[in-house]
Scaffold this motif. Structure first.
Motif, short mmCIF file in Angstrom:
data_model
loop_
_atom_site.label_atom_id
_atom_site.label_comp_id
_atom_site.label_asym_id
_atom_site.label_seq_id
_atom_site.Cartn_x
_atom_site.Cartn_y
_atom_site.Cartn_z
N ASP A 138 0.86 -1.18 0.00
CA ASP A 138 0.00 0.00 0.00
C ASP A 138 0.89 1.24 0.00
N VAL A 139 0.41 2.28 -0.66
CA VAL A 139 1.19 3.53 -0.71
C VAL A 139 0.51 4.56 0.19
N TYR A 140 1.30 5.18 1.05
CA TYR A 140 0.78 6.20 1.98
C TYR A 140 1.59 7.47 1.87
N THR A 175 6.23 10.13 1.00
CA THR A 175 5.37 9.10 0.41
C THR A 175 6.15 7.79 0.46
N PHE A 176 5.50 6.74 0.96
CA PHE A 176 6.22 5.46 1.09
C PHE A 176 5.31 4.28 0.76
N LEU A 196 0.82 14.06 13.22
CA LEU A 196 1.15 13.40 11.95
C LEU A 196 -0.15 12.91 11.28
N LYS A 197 -0.24 13.19 9.99
CA LYS A 197 -1.42 12.76 9.25
C LYS A 197 -1.00 11.77 8.16
N ALA A 198 -1.65 10.59 8.13
CA ALA A 198 -1.34 9.57 7.12
C ALA A 198 -2.51 9.45 6.15
N VAL A 199 -2.21 9.49 4.87
CA VAL A 199 -3.26 9.40 3.83
C VAL A 199 -2.97 8.22 2.91
N TYR A 200 -3.95 7.37 2.73
CA TYR A 200 -3.80 6.20 1.85
C TYR A 200 -3.91 6.64 0.38
#
Length: 204
Positions: A138-140, A175-176, A196-200
């Motif tokens: 998955d890329v976040y 982006t990882f 921290l905000k993580a977005v899929y």
């Protein structure tokens, strides 16, 4: 059943040839990521093989291997696309397209002969191909304050995350890719970082 986060595909294009009664079947195997690539690949092969009679193909897509298409391109129904697909199924490959280009040799092969020819040509191409295992990732994208950089980089290093892009300013963005099976563990770690905000962004 647990989600299997690995799949097999091929690393680069490969080809194989099968001949029967003057007819020549040239199989081309391509690694693909989207159905939109098919049209261009077949158009190129039609250009290269302007005298060929048929361009039959089958493809499989997606890590869970449930997307497939096939095309007999004028051969009797079930004698071309289906045998190509069956070889892909038995090899358990996905994200792959196989196009078999047929030059007609003047002698009809009949249904069993055609099925065998398309199957054999496909097998030859796969024998020549380099089969690789890939993980479903998955890329976040994460956004965080520069002050939290050390905490974030520590997690990225510990979890061996594959960084695709990064931008460090007062507000930082990375982006990882993360392997699906370790996703929850990684997100739990990132949750502990302040602001921290993580977005899929999707699946790789």
């Amino acid at each position: 059943m647990l989600f299997n986060d690995t799949y097999q595909t091929i690393s680069e294009a490969a080809e194989g040839i099968f001949k029967d009664k003057g007819s020549k079947f040239i199989a081309y195997a391509f690694p693909i990521k989207a159905e939109t690539e098919i049209k261009e690949i077949i158009a190129k092969l039609r250009e290269e093989h302007s005298k060929a009679r048929h361009f039959c193909w089958a493809m499989r897509l997606s890590p869970d291997r449930n997307v497939f298409r096939l095309n007999d391109d004028g051969e009797p129904s079930g004698t071309a696309g289906r045998p190509i697909l069956n070889v892909l199924l038995s090899a358990d490959l996905t994200n792959i397209l196989v196009v078999v280009v047929r030059y007609f040799g003047g002698t009809l092969l009949g249904v069993p002969g055609l099925i065998n020819a398309y199957k054999s040509a496909t097998q030859e191409a796969l024998h020549a191909a380099n089969v690789i295992n890939k993980t479903v990732n998955d890329v976040y994208e994460i956004n965080f304050d520069y002050l939290n950089m050390n905490d974030v980089m520590k997690i990225i290093k510990e979890e061996k995350l594959n960084v695709l892009s990064q931008n460090f300013d007062t507000k930082c963005r990375i982006t990882f890719e993360v392997r699906k099976s370790t996703l929850n563990q990684v997100l739990n770690q990132l949750d502990k970082v302040d602001d921290l905000k993580a977005v899929y962004l999707g699946t790789a």
